[in-house]
Design an enzyme around this catalytic site. Structure first.
Site, PDB file in Angstrom:
ATOM      1  N   GLY A 206       0.826  -1.212   0.000  1.00  0.00           N
ATOM      2  CA  GLY A 206       0.000   0.000   0.000  1.00  0.00           C
ATOM      3  C   GLY A 206       0.851   1.250   0.000  1.00  0.00           C
ATOM      4  CG  ASN A 207      -0.401   4.618  -1.430  1.00  0.00           C
ATOM      5  OD1 ASN A 207      -1.090   5.447  -0.837  1.00  0.00           O
ATOM      6  ND2 ASN A 207      -0.857   3.932  -2.469  1.00  0.00           N
TER       7      ASN A 207
END
Ligand code: CTP
Length: 399
Positions: A206-207
């Site tokens: 993810g980020n």
């Protein structure tokens, strides 16, 4: 008005619901407004000066005779972009309708030509009394915007019409009153947040995107009259009311959700941080440590922004770019603006303590030739407002 903080005067009167207005003031400040509270004398019984000063971040005065030389009421009233009176008691409605000027609050209202928003709260019998009905009619005729009261439990346990409207509805009413409806009739599609690519049922790639920027854009577009759809992935901020909210998780889901909805849209804002890769060999069961270090096989995700540009749907397209290389930021932004081909690219520098969340941001706005056409610094709401100023201008020039 978009280049400075909107100035809002909140006339706080002495009703039980006064404490709820503290939440309204806090939200107006959070949205970027410069709020000055003008409390009535009787409101002191319910909310003190220190609370109001701390929440509004501005000094609070009660009397016409503080700093007489400054003619405070005239300056406050004349400079206001909106005046909110909340909770407006039956007594205050009567004084407003009569045009009385015997308090700092009433004189400030009289000195102002800004929109007047009135959030009334009182017992049902008082709200329904012919005298109050006349006062409401007089004020409405003069252009006052009434928000509420709503039905529900009242002080003392009665149930009926007379409760102060929900805090968020009051904030929205004030916000709508100070924003132009230049996007009325437009359909705006926005992506926000950060997509996640599963590694197994509990882990993902993810980020750090929180969705603050995309949600700010959705709120601004809604307040300026657009019909808004927000496709959000893992937002860490509340989804705004009054728009269509769609939830997705992965880049592929976001891609499908956007392409399904892009036809007929006037504006597309690709604010989301989309994972560039997904895990091809994701496991359907939790990967065990005892299985050894997994070798993840990655494949590229579709580029949503590029596909929207390629689809040439007629939508005005705005991309966003996150770069971490401070030194080469301008060059990287220009290269990305040309590569993506969106009508505008809004670029900023991100990092551990920069760019993510509800922090102020500093952006360059580029056209699809890679030239900088604007720079915008400030809160995410301020940046969102400026983006829609540019969108609005371009849409008017190229209908
Ligand atoms: N974007 C997209 N689909 C992707 C990747 C990015 O739609 N698969 C969009 C983002 O929503 C944003 C713009 O492309 O509007 C730029 O995203 P950014 O992450 O800055 O750049 P990338 O295209 O991913 O390029 P790079 O990672 O090489 O910087």
């Amino acid at each position: 008005m978009t280049d400075r903080r909107p100035r809002i005067v909140v006339g706080l009167t002495g009703g039980i619901a006064s404490y709820k207005v503290v939440g309204v003031i806090r939200e107006l400040v959070r949205r970027g407004a410069d709020v000055t509270v003008v409390p009535s004398e009787s409101s002191r019984e319910f909310v003190g000066r220190s609370t109001l000063e701390a929440i509004s971040r501005n000094p609070v005065h009660y009397s016409l005779f503080d700093d007489v030389a400054q003619v405070r009421h005239v300056a406050l009233g004349k400079n206001a972009d909106a005046v909110l009176v909340a909770p407006a008691t039956a007594n205050t409605l009567s004084a407003l309708a009569e045009g009385r000027a015997d308090s700092l609050l009433l004189t400030t209202v009289l000195a102002s030509s800004a929109p007047l928003i009135v959030a009334a709260a009182m017992h049902t019998e008082m709200w329904e009394h012919a005298a109050t009905r006349d006062n409401v009619a007089t004020l409405t005729d003069r252009g006052a915007i009434f928000i509420g009261p709503t039905a529900g439990e009242l002080t003392g346990g009665d149930v009926g019409l007379g409760r102060l409207a929900d805090e968020s509805d009051i904030v929205d009413a004030v916000w709508s009153a100070i924003h132009p409806k230049d996007l009325a009739g437009m359909t705006v599609l926005i992506t926000a947040g950060g997509t996640r690519e599963p590694i197994d049922p509990v882990r993902f790639v993810g980020n750090r995107s929180t969705g603050h920027m995309g949600v700010a854009c959705a709120i601004v577009a809604r307040d300026r009259g657009a019909t808004v759809t927000l496709i959000g992935a893992h937002l860490e901020v509340a989804r705004p009311a009054g728009i269509v909210n769609v939830s997705v998780s992965t880049a592929a889901e976001m891609h499908a959700a956007v392409l399904d909805r892009i036809a007929g849209c006037d504006v597309f804002l690709s604010v989301a941080a989309v994972s560039d890769f997904h895990v091809v060999n994701a496991s359907s069961q939790k990967i065990k440590k005892s299985d050894g270090v997994p070798e993840l096989l990655l494949a590229e995700n579709p580029d949503i922004l590029r596909d929207v540009v390629a689809a040439a749907s007629g939508a005005f397209v705005v991309g966003f770019a996150a770069e971490t290389d401070d030194e080469n930021f301008a060059t990287l932004a220009a290269t990305k603006a040309i590569a993506k081909g969106a009508d505008l690219l809004v670029a900023n520098v991100v990092g551990e303590s920069k760019g993510f969340g509800s922090v102020p941001t500093s952006t360059l706005v580029l056209n699809n030739a890679g030239s900088v056409i604007d720079t915008v610094n400030g809160s995410k709401m301020a940046v969102a407002s400026r983006i829609f100023d540019l969108v609005s201008r371009q849409k008017v020039n190229t209908p």
